[in-house]
Design a protein around this motif. Structure first.
Motif, mmCIF file in Angstrom:
data_model
loop_
_atom_site.group_PDB
_atom_site.id
_atom_site.type_symbol
_atom_site.label_atom_id
_atom_site.label_comp_id
_atom_site.label_asym_id
_atom_site.label_seq_id
_atom_site.Cartn_x
_atom_site.Cartn_y
_atom_site.Cartn_z
ATOM 1 N N VAL A 6 -70.853 -77.646 44.533
ATOM 2 C CA VAL A 6 -71.347 -76.585 45.417
ATOM 3 C C VAL A 6 -70.212 -75.636 45.790
ATOM 4 O O VAL A 6 -70.321 -74.411 45.728
ATOM 5 C CB VAL A 6 -71.974 -77.195 46.683
ATOM 6 C CG1 VAL A 6 -72.386 -76.081 47.673
ATOM 7 C CG2 VAL A 6 -73.178 -78.041 46.306
ATOM 8 N N THR A 7 -69.108 -76.287 46.183
ATOM 9 C CA THR A 7 -67.923 -75.467 46.537
ATOM 10 C C THR A 7 -67.458 -74.662 45.333
ATOM 11 O O THR A 7 -67.109 -73.475 45.448
ATOM 12 C CB THR A 7 -66.793 -76.367 47.024
ATOM 13 O OG1 THR A 7 -67.248 -77.116 48.171
ATOM 14 C CG2 THR A 7 -65.579 -75.522 47.428
ATOM 15 N N PHE A 8 -67.460 -75.349 44.172
ATOM 16 C CA PHE A 8 -67.044 -74.648 42.959
ATOM 17 C C PHE A 8 -67.970 -73.480 42.665
ATOM 18 O O PHE A 8 -67.542 -72.381 42.266
ATOM 19 C CB PHE A 8 -67.035 -75.646 41.794
ATOM 20 C CG PHE A 8 -66.655 -75.025 40.500
ATOM 21 C CD1 PHE A 8 -65.338 -74.661 40.238
ATOM 22 C CD2 PHE A 8 -67.626 -74.794 39.519
ATOM 23 C CE1 PHE A 8 -65.015 -74.092 39.035
ATOM 24 C CE2 PHE A 8 -67.291 -74.226 38.320
ATOM 25 C CZ PHE A 8 -65.960 -73.856 38.069
ATOM 26 N N GLY A 9 -69.257 -73.656 42.915
ATOM 27 C CA GLY A 9 -70.219 -72.589 42.667
ATOM 28 C C GLY A 9 -69.986 -71.411 43.588
ATOM 29 O O GLY A 9 -70.063 -70.229 43.185
ATOM 30 N N PHE A 10 -69.733 -71.785 44.915
ATOM 31 C CA PHE A 10 -69.426 -70.702 45.851
ATOM 32 C C PHE A 10 -68.180 -69.928 45.455
ATOM 33 O O PHE A 10 -68.113 -68.696 45.567
ATOM 34 C CB PHE A 10 -69.271 -71.264 47.279
ATOM 35 C CG PHE A 10 -70.596 -71.500 47.975
ATOM 36 C CD1 PHE A 10 -71.472 -70.430 48.273
ATOM 37 C CD2 PHE A 10 -70.995 -72.791 48.366
ATOM 38 C CE1 PHE A 10 -72.679 -70.685 48.913
ATOM 39 C CE2 PHE A 10 -72.216 -73.020 48.997
ATOM 40 C CZ PHE A 10 -73.057 -71.956 49.267
ATOM 41 N N GLN A 11 -67.207 -70.637 44.976
ATOM 42 C CA GLN A 11 -65.968 -69.963 44.536
ATOM 43 C C GLN A 11 -66.232 -69.049 43.338
ATOM 44 O O GLN A 11 -65.675 -67.937 43.257
ATOM 45 C CB GLN A 11 -64.899 -71.005 44.174
ATOM 46 C CG GLN A 11 -64.380 -71.752 45.403
ATOM 47 C CD GLN A 11 -63.366 -72.832 45.029
ATOM 48 O OE1 GLN A 11 -63.231 -73.157 43.837
ATOM 49 N NE2 GLN A 11 -62.678 -73.383 46.038
ATOM 50 N N ILE A 12 -67.064 -69.521 42.403
ATOM 51 C CA ILE A 12 -67.401 -68.687 41.264
ATOM 52 C C ILE A 12 -68.108 -67.417 41.727
ATOM 53 O O ILE A 12 -67.825 -66.300 41.265
ATOM 54 C CB ILE A 12 -68.278 -69.458 40.271
ATOM 55 C CG1 ILE A 12 -67.481 -70.590 39.627
ATOM 56 C CG2 ILE A 12 -68.823 -68.524 39.186
ATOM 57 C CD1 ILE A 12 -66.319 -70.118 38.819
ATOM 58 N N VAL A 13 -69.029 -67.587 42.677
ATOM 59 C CA VAL A 13 -69.761 -66.441 43.204
ATOM 60 C C VAL A 13 -68.806 -65.473 43.889
ATOM 61 O O VAL A 13 -68.894 -64.250 43.739
ATOM 62 C CB VAL A 13 -70.863 -66.910 44.169
ATOM 63 C CG1 VAL A 13 -71.492 -65.707 44.893
ATOM 64 C CG2 VAL A 13 -71.936 -67.678 43.410
ATOM 65 N N ASN A 14 -67.852 -66.062 44.674
ATOM 66 C CA ASN A 14 -66.871 -65.202 45.378
ATOM 67 C C ASN A 14 -66.035 -64.407 44.380
ATOM 68 O O ASN A 14 -65.744 -63.225 44.577
ATOM 69 C CB ASN A 14 -65.970 -66.065 46.251
ATOM 70 C CG ASN A 14 -66.709 -66.615 47.482
ATOM 71 O OD1 ASN A 14 -67.700 -66.005 47.948
ATOM 72 N ND2 ASN A 14 -66.244 -67.727 48.003
ATOM 73 N N VAL A 15 -65.639 -65.097 43.308
ATOM 74 C CA VAL A 15 -64.829 -64.401 42.289
ATOM 75 C C VAL A 15 -65.638 -63.273 41.647
ATOM 76 O O VAL A 15 -65.132 -62.158 41.434
ATOM 77 C CB VAL A 15 -64.324 -65.395 41.233
ATOM 78 C CG1 VAL A 15 -63.723 -64.651 40.045
ATOM 79 C CG2 VAL A 15 -63.314 -66.351 41.834
ATOM 80 N N LEU A 16 -66.903 -63.585 41.330
ATOM 81 C CA LEU A 16 -67.736 -62.553 40.705
ATOM 82 C C LEU A 16 -67.949 -61.380 41.646
ATOM 83 O O LEU A 16 -67.918 -60.196 41.243
ATOM 84 C CB LEU A 16 -69.082 -63.152 40.281
ATOM 85 C CG LEU A 16 -69.009 -64.184 39.144
ATOM 86 C CD1 LEU A 16 -70.397 -64.796 38.890
ATOM 87 C CD2 LEU A 16 -68.487 -63.506 37.874
#
Length: 241
Positions: A6-16
């Motif tokens: 979940v955290t990794f997904g949020f980070q991916i979203v933040n990067v995008l």
């Protein structure tokens, strides 16, 4: 340790989201600025190349005009030289013709007048010779002593510098029309003694009569021949009565 997707997904979203924000607010404006600057640079380069081409064309045109002007000027100069040479030759020919005519007319006039003037000229010559002889003999001394007095007087009247140059000049010589007798020679030496000179003595029949003193620096003319020359020149200057 477990991996938090979940955290990794949020980070991916933040990067995008960050990349999207950067692309919209940074990359696109910068790209637009770069594209605009590139367009301006290309336009400036194009203007420079156009200016170079125009300058080259103007230079070629100016050179062509200069060459044409030089050629035209050379043609004008060549034609002017030809015209001047032709005019010079024509003037020379005319001058030669006029000179020949003048010479021819002069010869003809001379031939016409020679016989008429010959008798008059001979009469004038006789009158002139008689007048010269009369004037010369009237004013001429009769003995060596008189000529010597005139010579000493001439020396005394000369400026000191001129007299010194004459007396100290080389080949100082006292000339007489005829050889001097012992008494005349003694009289001459006595009269010249104050000047402290010891000239050579020479006989010059062309003097006719008189005593003349000369050196490499000058001369004192004191003779009948010189008087005749002066009277002749004076009568020539006076002209016929």
């Amino acid at each position: 340790m477990s991996f938090d997707w979940v955290t990794f997904g949020f980070q991916i979203v933040n990067v995008l989201l960050l990349l999207a924000i950067l692309r919209y607010f940074l990359f696109r404006p910068v790209a637009n600025v770069i594209a605009r600057r590139q367009a301006e640079t290309d336009a400036a380069l194009e203007a420079v190349e156009k200016a170079k081409a125009e300058a080259k064309a103007a230079t070629q045109k100016a050179q062509a005009e200069a060459d044409a002007t030089a050629a035209a000027r050379q043609d004008v100069l060549d034609q002017a030289r030809k015209d001047a040479e032709a005019e010079r030759l024509a003037l020379l020919e005319k001058a030669h013709a006029e000179a020949e005519k003048i010479v021819s007319d002069g010869h003809a006039a001379h031939e016409r007048n020679i016989h008429e003037n010959k008798a008059q000229q001979m009469a004038r010559v006789r009158d002139l010779a008689a007048a010269i002889a009369e004037r010369a003999l009237t004013a001429q001394p009769q003995d060596v002593g008189s000529y010597l007095s005139r010579l000493v007087a001439s020396l005394q009247k000369m400026p000191p510098t001129e007299r010194g140059a004459l007396l100290k000049g080389g080949n100082l010589t006292l000339m007489s029309a005829a050889p001097l007798s012992d008494s005349d020679l003694a009289l001459v030496k006595s009269a010249l003694a104050p000047f402290e000179i010891n000239p050579e003595f020479s006989v010059a029949p062309q003097l006719i009569a008189g005593l003349e003193l000369q050196s490499d620096s000058g001369a004192i003319r004191n003779s009948l021949a010189h008087d005749l020359e002066q009277i002749t020149e004076a009568m020539r200057d006076d002209g016929p009565d």
